[in-house]
Design a protein around this motif. Structure first.
Motif, PDB file in Angstrom:
ATOM      1  N   TYR A 145      -5.735   0.799   4.482  1.00 53.06           N
ATOM      2  CA  TYR A 145      -4.835   0.972   4.616  1.00 53.06           C
ATOM      3  C   TYR A 145      -4.838   2.553   4.302  1.00 53.06           C
ATOM      4  CZ  TYR A 145      -3.287  -4.064   5.072  1.00 53.06           C
ATOM      5  OH  TYR A 145      -3.428  -5.602   5.443  1.00 53.06           O
ATOM      6  N   GLY A 146      -5.704   3.259   3.630  1.00 50.27           N
ATOM      7  CA  GLY A 146      -5.599   4.153   3.756  1.00 50.27           C
ATOM      8  C   GLY A 146      -4.998   4.687   2.529  1.00 50.27           C
ATOM      9  N   ASN A 147      -5.016   4.063   1.209  1.00 48.75           N
ATOM     10  CA  ASN A 147      -3.966   3.588   0.169  1.00 48.75           C
ATOM     11  C   ASN A 147      -4.332   4.369  -1.178  1.00 48.75           C
ATOM     12  OD1 ASN A 147      -4.505   1.059   0.654  1.00 48.75           O
ATOM     13  ND2 ASN A 147      -3.010   1.001  -1.122  1.00 48.75           N
ATOM     14  N   VAL A 148      -6.388   4.345  -1.013  1.00 50.23           N
ATOM     15  CA  VAL A 148      -7.214   4.786  -1.387  1.00 50.23           C
ATOM     16  C   VAL A 148      -7.546   6.340  -1.902  1.00 50.23           C
ATOM     17  CG1 VAL A 148      -9.355   3.838  -2.599  1.00 50.23           C
ATOM     18  CG2 VAL A 148      -8.184   2.557  -1.530  1.00 50.23           C
ATOM     19  N   ILE A 149      -7.738   7.022  -3.507  1.00 53.96           N
ATOM     20  CA  ILE A 149      -8.045   8.060  -3.223  1.00 53.96           C
ATOM     21  C   ILE A 149     -10.342   7.422  -4.013  1.00 53.96           C
ATOM     22  CG2 ILE A 149      -8.417  10.644  -5.319  1.00 53.96           C
ATOM     23  CD1 ILE A 149      -6.304  10.235  -3.218  1.00 53.96           C
ATOM     24  N   ARG A 150     -10.564   8.409  -3.424  1.00 55.94           N
ATOM     25  CA  ARG A 150     -12.342   7.746  -3.977  1.00 55.94           C
ATOM     26  C   ARG A 150     -12.566   8.886  -4.792  1.00 55.94           C
ATOM     27  NH1 ARG A 150     -15.705   7.802   1.415  1.00 55.94           N
ATOM     28  NH2 ARG A 150     -13.766   8.474   2.972  1.00 55.94           N
ATOM     29  N   PHE A 151     -13.542   8.844  -5.469  1.00 56.50           N
ATOM     30  CA  PHE A 151     -13.649  10.041  -5.839  1.00 56.50           C
ATOM     31  C   PHE A 151     -15.244  10.152  -6.109  1.00 56.50           C
ATOM     32  CE2 PHE A 151     -10.153   9.174  -8.358  1.00 56.50           C
ATOM     33  CZ  PHE A 151      -9.925  10.973  -8.198  1.00 56.50           C
ATOM     34  N   LEU A 152     -16.584  11.061  -5.628  1.00 53.06           N
ATOM     35  CA  LEU A 152     -17.550  10.734  -5.146  1.00 53.06           C
ATOM     36  C   LEU A 152     -18.585  12.299  -6.027  1.00 53.06           C
ATOM     37  CD1 LEU A 152     -17.107  10.052  -2.075  1.00 53.06           C
ATOM     38  CD2 LEU A 152     -19.050   8.565  -3.228  1.00 53.06           C
ATOM     39  N   PRO A 153     -18.347  13.101  -7.432  1.00 55.41           N
ATOM     40  CA  PRO A 153     -18.532  13.933  -7.285  1.00 55.41           C
ATOM     41  C   PRO A 153     -20.190  14.136  -7.185  1.00 55.41           C
ATOM     42  CG  PRO A 153     -18.758  12.160  -9.315  1.00 55.41           C
ATOM     43  CD  PRO A 153     -17.981  11.714  -8.226  1.00 55.41           C
ATOM     44  N   ALA A 154     -20.538  15.329  -7.476  1.00 57.13           N
ATOM     45  CA  ALA A 154     -22.151  14.690  -7.211  1.00 57.13           C
ATOM     46  C   ALA A 154     -22.992  14.756  -8.701  1.00 57.13           C
ATOM     47  CB  ALA A 154     -22.798  16.826  -7.414  1.00 57.13           C
ATOM     48  N   LEU A 155     -23.834  14.010  -9.079  1.00 54.64           N
ATOM     49  CA  LEU A 155     -24.669  13.668 -10.358  1.00 54.64           C
ATOM     50  C   LEU A 155     -24.939  13.927 -11.005  1.00 54.64           C
ATOM     51  CD1 LEU A 155     -26.262  10.496  -8.328  1.00 54.64           C
ATOM     52  CD2 LEU A 155     -24.200  10.320  -9.329  1.00 54.64           C
ATOM     53  N   THR A 156     -25.140  15.420 -10.254  1.00 56.64           N
ATOM     54  CA  THR A 156     -25.805  17.044 -11.523  1.00 56.64           C
ATOM     55  C   THR A 156     -24.478  17.954 -12.145  1.00 56.64           C
ATOM     56  OG1 THR A 156     -25.527  17.862  -9.566  1.00 56.64           O
ATOM     57  CG2 THR A 156     -27.484  17.590  -9.978  1.00 56.64           C
ATOM     58  N   ILE A 157     -23.288  17.101 -11.945  1.00 58.07           N
ATOM     59  CA  ILE A 157     -21.877  18.086 -12.668  1.00 58.07           C
ATOM     60  C   ILE A 157     -21.608  17.419 -13.810  1.00 58.07           C
ATOM     61  CG2 ILE A 157     -20.934  15.631 -12.802  1.00 58.07           C
ATOM     62  CD1 ILE A 157     -17.770  17.494 -11.594  1.00 58.07           C
TER      63      ILE A 157
ATOM     64  N   LEU B  21     -10.850  12.895  -0.968  1.00 57.73           N
ATOM     65  CA  LEU B  21     -11.032  12.497  -0.305  1.00 57.73           C
ATOM     66  C   LEU B  21     -10.233  10.927  -0.242  1.00 57.73           C
ATOM     67  CD1 LEU B  21     -15.161  12.144   0.724  1.00 57.73           C
ATOM     68  CD2 LEU B  21     -13.434  14.007   1.533  1.00 57.73           C
ATOM     69  N   ALA B  22     -10.041  10.473   0.566  1.00 60.35           N
ATOM     70  CA  ALA B  22      -8.766   9.394   0.649  1.00 60.35           C
ATOM     71  C   ALA B  22      -9.626   7.766   1.851  1.00 60.35           C
ATOM     72  CB  ALA B  22      -8.358   9.319   1.387  1.00 60.35           C
ATOM     73  N   CYS B  23      -9.166   6.781   0.882  1.00 56.77           N
ATOM     74  CA  CYS B  23      -9.773   5.716   2.087  1.00 56.77           C
ATOM     75  C   CYS B  23      -9.420   4.669   2.345  1.00 56.77           C
ATOM     76  CB  CYS B  23     -11.317   5.334   1.524  1.00 56.77           C
ATOM     77  SG  CYS B  23     -11.333   4.907  -0.410  1.00 56.77           S
ATOM     78  N   GLY B  24      -9.797   3.983   2.462  1.00 57.79           N
ATOM     79  CA  GLY B  24      -9.018   2.239   2.355  1.00 57.79           C
ATOM     80  C   GLY B  24      -8.451   1.821   3.451  1.00 57.79           C
TER      81      GLY B  24
ATOM     82  N   ALA C 259       0.806  -1.405   0.084  1.00 63.05           N
ATOM     83  CA  ALA C 259      -0.117  -0.410   0.163  1.00 63.05           C
ATOM     84  C   ALA C 259       0.740   1.486   0.254  1.00 63.05           C
ATOM     85  CB  ALA C 259      -0.733  -0.436   1.245  1.00 63.05           C
ATOM     86  N   ASN C 260       0.430   2.210  -0.702  1.00 57.60           N
ATOM     87  CA  ASN C 260       1.135   3.615  -1.432  1.00 57.60           C
ATOM     88  C   ASN C 260       0.962   4.868  -0.080  1.00 57.60           C
ATOM     89  OD1 ASN C 260       3.284   5.120  -1.787  1.00 57.60           O
ATOM     90  ND2 ASN C 260       3.455   4.921  -3.514  1.00 57.60           N
ATOM     91  N   ILE C 261       0.360   4.256   1.042  1.00 58.02           N
ATOM     92  CA  ILE C 261       0.027   5.529   1.287  1.00 58.02           C
ATOM     93  C   ILE C 261       0.236   6.797   1.895  1.00 58.02           C
ATOM     94  CG2 ILE C 261      -0.918   5.883   4.243  1.00 58.02           C
ATOM     95  CD1 ILE C 261      -0.029   2.734   4.750  1.00 58.02           C
ATOM     96  N   ALA C 262       1.683   6.934   1.515  1.00 48.42           N
ATOM     97  CA  ALA C 262       2.459   8.202   1.796  1.00 48.42           C
ATOM     98  C   ALA C 262       2.297   9.176   0.515  1.00 48.42           C
ATOM     99  CB  ALA C 262       4.463   7.776   1.273  1.00 48.42           C
ATOM    100  N   LEU C 263       2.095   7.939  -0.305  1.00 51.12           N
ATOM    101  CA  LEU C 263       1.710   9.192  -2.353  1.00 51.12           C
ATOM    102  C   LEU C 263       0.081   9.457  -2.193  1.00 51.12           C
ATOM    103  CD1 LEU C 263       1.697   9.578  -5.127  1.00 51.12           C
ATOM    104  CD2 LEU C 263       1.361   7.790  -5.619  1.00 51.12           C
ATOM    105  N   THR C 264      -0.713   8.843  -0.829  1.00 50.72           N
ATOM    106  CA  THR C 264      -2.027   8.960  -0.826  1.00 50.72           C
ATOM    107  C   THR C 264      -2.409  10.616  -0.373  1.00 50.72           C
ATOM    108  OG1 THR C 264      -2.498   6.331  -1.034  1.00 50.72           O
ATOM    109  CG2 THR C 264      -4.857   8.510  -0.158  1.00 50.72           C
ATOM    110  N   GLN C 265      -1.362  10.146   0.829  1.00 56.75           N
ATOM    111  CA  GLN C 265      -1.141  11.542   2.007  1.00 56.75           C
ATOM    112  C   GLN C 265      -1.138  13.042   0.795  1.00 56.75           C
ATOM    113  OE1 GLN C 265       0.846  10.205   5.129  1.00 56.75           O
ATOM    114  NE2 GLN C 265      -1.102   9.290   6.325  1.00 56.75           N
ATOM    115  N   ALA C 266       0.156  11.976  -0.188  1.00 61.37           N
ATOM    116  CA  ALA C 266       1.150  13.841  -0.483  1.00 61.37           C
ATOM    117  C   ALA C 266      -0.524  14.434  -1.079  1.00 61.37           C
ATOM    118  CB  ALA C 266       1.938  13.237  -1.308  1.00 61.37           C
ATOM    119  N   ILE C 267      -1.891  13.440  -2.064  1.00 67.98           N
ATOM    120  CA  ILE C 267      -2.477  14.089  -3.159  1.00 67.98           C
ATOM    121  C   ILE C 267      -3.155  14.772  -2.631  1.00 67.98           C
ATOM    122  CG2 ILE C 267      -4.076  13.038  -4.390  1.00 67.98           C
ATOM    123  CD1 ILE C 267      -1.864  11.011  -5.735  1.00 67.98           C
ATOM    124  N   ILE C 268      -3.393  13.741  -1.351  1.00 69.24           N
ATOM    125  CA  ILE C 268      -4.621  14.770  -0.496  1.00 69.24           C
ATOM    126  C   ILE C 268      -4.032  16.382  -0.225  1.00 69.24           C
ATOM    127  CG2 ILE C 268      -6.034  14.894   2.614  1.00 69.24           C
ATOM    128  CD1 ILE C 268      -7.146  12.575  -0.533  1.00 69.24           C
TER     129      ILE C 268
END
Length: 427
Positions: free
Chosen positions: A393-405, A388-391, A368-377
């Motif tokens: 091990y905290g190594n996932v970038i999640r995207f939850l855009p508005a459905l109206t975007i 937002l991050a999740c996972g 798990a690349n936690i350092a890169l995830t934290q740097a991106i956030i």
């Protein structure tokens, strides 16, 4: 007034346990954009953690709420109820997956919805045990922390937890956890820790939220349905993050063609106004005695009219279908980025507009690349993005855009994300 001055005040006045991902203080928001107190603009790829599926300050929701405030703001639905609560219950029971006759209750938060599901299941079955899954997230109250399958930060320092809660592995192909592995582990629980005749409920997220945006295979959900039917166990669908069009269906369980017994609903239900619900089969929902369920603010009249308007907007603007289109755009763009960084981006995945990229070292899913995830956030605000991050091990970038975007705003945001990723990956 500046972001930094407000952050200083916040740190002095609000306990550190209620931290904030960004020292960015919002002054106004519209659809998929935010502006902070310094006038900086951000494209919001988090929507308050999948709450504003209909975008920030949708004009129809704003108008409905203003009209309700002219009438009354609170009477308590358990004292003097009102038509909006009845109508919302009718509509939620209509759109819930499956053909069974259903009823609803209203509470205020997702954690409350989960707790009430457990109460209802125990009242219906007369049993004690509840089974959840590793990596699952169900809330921050004592019982829901026990159900949550991750220690830090949700459970650390907060025990002891409610008893009679057991965990099994969640099937994740990317991490070599098969459906058979998970089902075998459940059967092992039945032999080692609790007999199936003592299990009141199994609770599962159809797509794990905080756990990393892993979608449960359809076959796994179908097998859970069969297992629960065989043993008289209540199947609870935690649709708090996946509901209200987010995954390309109104509820994610629909992808598997499975009808759960009870469903938790919150987050996207009311465009940012606090309300949550449990919807389930009538004979199960009616198990608790009158007065056994509820709460002072559950079913707020303001939130009820907001939720009714959200349902109208989802239908009128085709947001369930739009979630599929949004997911396809993100998947194409992020997969192209993965091709440039195969050693760092292990997997891109989505179910509708619930999108994730998992960051690794050396192309290895177990690194798990936690350092890169934290740097991106940490750098996201500089690029005008809310991420937002999740996972586990905290190594996932999640995207939850508005459905109206709009497509234009998606691509503008992803252009910025690519620049952000390039900087974080090469610094």
């Amino acid at each position: 007034m500046t972001n930094s001055s407000l952050q200083e005040r916040k740190v002095k006045a609000i306990a550190r346990g209620q931290g904030n991902a960004y020292p960015v203080y919002v002054e106004r928001a519209k659809n998929a954009e935010l502006w902070d107190v310094e006038g900086n603009r951000y494209i919001d790829f988090g929507t308050g953690i999948a709450v504003c599926n209909t975008g920030h300050s949708h004009p129809k929701i704003v108008a409905a709420v203003k009209a309700q405030l002219d009438n009354f703001s609170h009477t308590c639905v358990m004292v003097n109820p009102y038509e909006s609560a009845v109508e919302l219950a009718e509509k939620l029971t209509e759109i819930a997956p499956g053909e069974s006759d259903k009823k609803a209750i209203f509470v205020t938060t997702g954690a409350e919805a989960v707790e009430n599901c457990v109460k209802i299941a125990r009242a219906h079955t007369g049993r004690r045990g509840v089974i959840a899954f590793n990596g699952g997230f169900h809330g921050r109250t004592n019982l829901t922390m026990a159900l949550t399958g991750k220690i830090t930060p949700y459970k650390h320092q907060f025990g002891p937890f409610a008893g009679d809660v057991f965990h099994a592995p969640f099937p994740i192909d990317y991490h070599n956890i098969s459906v058979k592995h998970s089902l075998d582990a459940l059967n092992n629980l039945f032999k080692v820790d609790i007999a199936p005749c003592d299990v009141a409920a199994i609770i599962v997220e159809p797509v794990q939220g905080e756990g990393g945006f892993y979608a449960a295979p359809a076959e796994f959900l179908r097998q859970l349905r069969r297992l629960c039917d065989d043993h008289g166990i209540v199947l609870i669908a935690d649709e708090i993050q996946t509901g209200f069009g987010r995954t390309g269906k109104m509820f994610s369980f629909e992808h598997a063609g499975v009808e759960p017994d009870l469903i938790t609903m919150a987050k996207g239900i009311a465009g940012g106004f606090p309300i949550a619900a449990v919807v389930g089969k009538s004979e199960i929902m009616d198990a608790p005695l009158p007065g056994g369920l509820g709460g002072t603010y559950g079913g707020s009249p303001v939130a009820c009219v907001a939720a009714l308007t959200v349902l109208d907007v989802i239908k009128e603007e085709g947001l369930v279908e739009r979630a599929v289109q949004i997911g396809a755009i993100f998947n194409e763009r992020l997969t192209a980025l993965q091709a440039e960084y195969p050693q760092l981006i292990g997997e891109v995945r989505n179910q509708g507009a619930m999108i994730a990229m998992e960051l690794v070292n050396n192309g290895d899913c177990e690194q798990a690349n936690i350092a890169l995830t934290q740097a991106i956030i940490a750098k996201a605000a500089k690029y005008g993005l809310i991420l937002l991050a999740c996972g586990f091990y905290g190594n996932v970038i999640r995207f939850l855009p508005a459905l109206t975007i709009s497509d234009e705003l998606i691509n503008e945001g992803l252009d910025q994300f690519v620049r952000l990723f390039d900087e974080a990956a090469n610094c």
